[in-house]
Design a protein around this motif. Structure first.
Motif, short mmCIF file in Angstrom:
data_model
loop_
_atom_site.label_atom_id
_atom_site.label_comp_id
_atom_site.label_asym_id
_atom_site.label_seq_id
_atom_site.Cartn_x
_atom_site.Cartn_y
_atom_site.Cartn_z
N LEU A 121 -5.13 46.00 76.70
CA LEU A 121 -3.13 45.94 77.29
C LEU A 121 -2.05 45.48 75.91
O LEU A 121 -2.88 44.36 75.16
N ASP A 122 -1.09 46.26 75.48
CA ASP A 122 -0.22 45.21 74.83
C ASP A 122 0.37 44.22 75.05
O ASP A 122 1.28 44.54 76.11
N VAL A 123 0.10 43.34 74.73
CA VAL A 123 0.66 42.08 75.17
C VAL A 123 2.37 41.80 74.98
O VAL A 123 2.98 42.13 75.62
N ARG A 124 2.72 42.93 73.30
CA ARG A 124 4.28 42.93 73.19
C ARG A 124 4.49 43.30 74.54
O ARG A 124 6.17 43.11 74.52
N ASP A 125 4.20 45.01 74.31
CA ASP A 125 5.05 45.27 75.71
C ASP A 125 5.05 45.15 77.01
O ASP A 125 5.67 45.20 77.40
N LEU A 126 4.32 44.45 77.42
CA LEU A 126 3.78 43.30 78.34
C LEU A 126 5.42 42.44 78.43
O LEU A 126 5.76 42.07 79.68
N ARG A 127 5.82 41.92 77.66
CA ARG A 127 6.27 41.47 77.52
C ARG A 127 7.96 41.67 78.25
O ARG A 127 8.51 41.44 78.85
N ILE A 152 -1.78 37.00 78.83
CA ILE A 152 -1.31 37.16 78.97
C ILE A 152 -0.91 36.39 79.92
O ILE A 152 -0.12 36.38 80.75
N CYS A 153 -1.85 35.34 80.30
CA CYS A 153 -1.22 34.31 81.55
C CYS A 153 -0.89 33.96 81.00
O CYS A 153 0.43 32.87 81.36
N ARG A 154 -0.20 33.04 79.94
CA ARG A 154 0.33 32.11 79.13
C ARG A 154 1.73 32.95 79.39
O ARG A 154 3.11 32.84 79.98
N LEU A 155 1.61 34.08 79.00
CA LEU A 155 3.81 34.99 79.25
C LEU A 155 3.52 35.20 80.52
O LEU A 155 5.18 34.80 81.08
N ALA A 156 3.17 35.50 80.88
CA ALA A 156 3.31 35.64 82.93
C ALA A 156 4.10 34.11 83.13
O ALA A 156 4.52 34.47 84.46
N GLU A 157 3.06 32.80 83.29
CA GLU A 157 3.17 32.20 83.25
C GLU A 157 5.55 31.59 83.12
O GLU A 157 6.16 31.26 83.38
N GLU A 158 5.16 32.02 81.50
CA GLU A 158 6.26 32.01 81.27
C GLU A 158 7.94 32.42 81.88
O GLU A 158 9.31 32.37 82.64
#
Length: 426
Positions: A121-127, A152-158
């Protein structure tokens, strides 16, 4: 108990990782004639209850729920989160069709996220997807390779989004010493025939949230106070009449078999890793292919060998897979246009419509990388001689490729170096 290696061993040809003790456990459950998990016995004396307790011990989770499949484990996890109906839920474009299906089954809307060159999974595209309002992320550890869970967890928490791990294809794999399926709010697993625990069908979920767990238990089919059996201490204040019941339970026979298999899970994991590492080491210097790289050292199960032919057209990848199969080793070009492969998102007509070209245009990076991918199953029962047979088959197929098709070798080498640098930097 396994058939002789006249064909490449896979679950649908009868390849299993079973011992006499595993079969004896299932027979014990049959002889008891108590197949329903909620009978007169205390929860901790049922095969299902014992299996769930052992799962908690092995994975370090507070709660485990055995259910009917990995798909239902994902669905129950999403239902238990109590998101508004029709919520957008992120999931990777490279996954099995069961992942978006589970999101739909839970009453939500799948929103696909691009994958990067290693099919993670591309974390940049997840944003981007979270910016657009996704309420949760279903992360898939596809073909046994970990996604970048810390990031991914850090970004989701954000963004205040929930994380559900689809660890269905990665039961027993770890990332930085921690089991996949224990990073998010829920982890969903499968015990279907080709998984690390093989009960034919089945699955389970893990979580540390007692109230969400209680809701998942009720949804799975624990009615008339049966939910309380899952809590030896204080029972969460969850009304079991406030939720529908979907009969997603695991039965006692499968639970008995799964519990026995769990005792030998470490043996199977060692076999997968041994076979994968042996093969990958002997293909690492092969020009024209890009072995899938993990997000961190050792962050993979090893039950499948996946590599890309960078720059190759789908017909070229299909020909490569065919050449490997001609040597007696099963292989699949994931982007083969003549193969209705539901790991290729453009075949998800239920989600993206009837025009595969239009579907591919929506996620061009994923379309490219999946179209270049070759997938070879690696049974835990392979011997090193079988692995040598695989290596020879891949090398022979690579040697037969026309020069024009291998002109991307320099690009491949660069991609390998970049991926190795990313892994080393963690």
């Amino acid at each position: 108990m396994n058939p002789p290696l006249t064909t490449w061993p896979t679950y649908d040809k009868g390849d299993v990782f079973l011992s006499p003790e595993d079969i004896a456990a299932a027979m014990e459950a049959l002889r008891a004639q108590l197949f329903f998990r909620y009978d007169f016995r205390p929860h901790e004396e049922t095969f299902t209850g014992l299996f769930e307790r052992r799962l908690c011990e092995v994975f370090g989770a507070r709660h485990a729920l055995a259910c009917a499949s990995g798909t239902t484990a994902i669905t129950l996890s999403l239902l238990a989160l109590q998101l508004p109906a029709g919520s957008p839920i992120a999931c990777p474009a490279f996954t099995f069709a069961a992942t978006p299906s589970a999101i739909l089954l839970a009453g939500h809307r799948p929103v696909l996220v691009e994958c990067e060159e290693n099919l993670h999974l591309d974390v940049r595209d997840l944003r981007r997807v979270l910016d657009e309002g996704a309420k949760a992320v279903v992360v898939v550890h596809m073909r046994g390779f970990a996604s970048d869970m810390p990031e991914i967890c850090r970004l989701a928490e954000e963004y205040g989004a929930f994380v559900v791990e689809d660890a269905v294809p990665a039961l027993g794999a770890r990332l930085d010493g921690r089991y996949l399926g224990t990073f998010g709010h829920f982890g969903a697993f499968s015990t279907q025939s080709d998984k690390s625990l093989n009960t034919g069908e089945g699955g389970f979920l893990l979580t540390d949230d007692p109230e969400a767990y209680a809701r998942a238990v009720v949804y799975s089919g624990a009615y008339e106070g049966r939910m309380a059996r899952h809590f030896p201490g204080q029972v969460p204040d969850v009304d079991d009449r406030a939720f529908p019941i979907f009969s997603f339970r695991m039965d006692e026979i499968r639970a008995a078999l799964a519990g026995a298999l769990l005792q030998r899970l470490p043996d199977r994991l060692v076999a997968h890793r041994r076979n994968y590492d042996y093969v990958a080491e002997r293909l690492a210097d092969l020009d024209g292919i890009a072995l899938r790289q993990p997000v961190a050292p050792g962050a993979y199960l090893g039950e499948a060998l996946v590599f890309r032919l960078p720059g190759a057209a789908p017909r070229e990848c299909a020909a490569f897979a065919g050449a490997v199969m001609a040597e007696g080793v099963d292989a699949r070009a994931l982007g083969d246009r003549d193969d209705v492969n539901v790991r290729a998102f453009w075949n998800w007509r239920f989600l993206l419509g009837d025009d595969p070209d239009a579907a591919r245009s929506l996620f061009p990076a994923s379309a490219r990388y999946v179209s270049e991918a070759i997938d070879i199953p690696l049974s835990a029962n392979l011997t090193l001689a079988d692995c040598d047979r695989l290596v020879a088959a891949v090398r022979k197929a690579a040697a037969r490729r026309p020069a024009a098709e291998t002109a991307t070798a320099a690009t491949t080498t660069t991609e390998k170096a970049v991926a190795a640098g990313r892994a080393a930097s963690r």
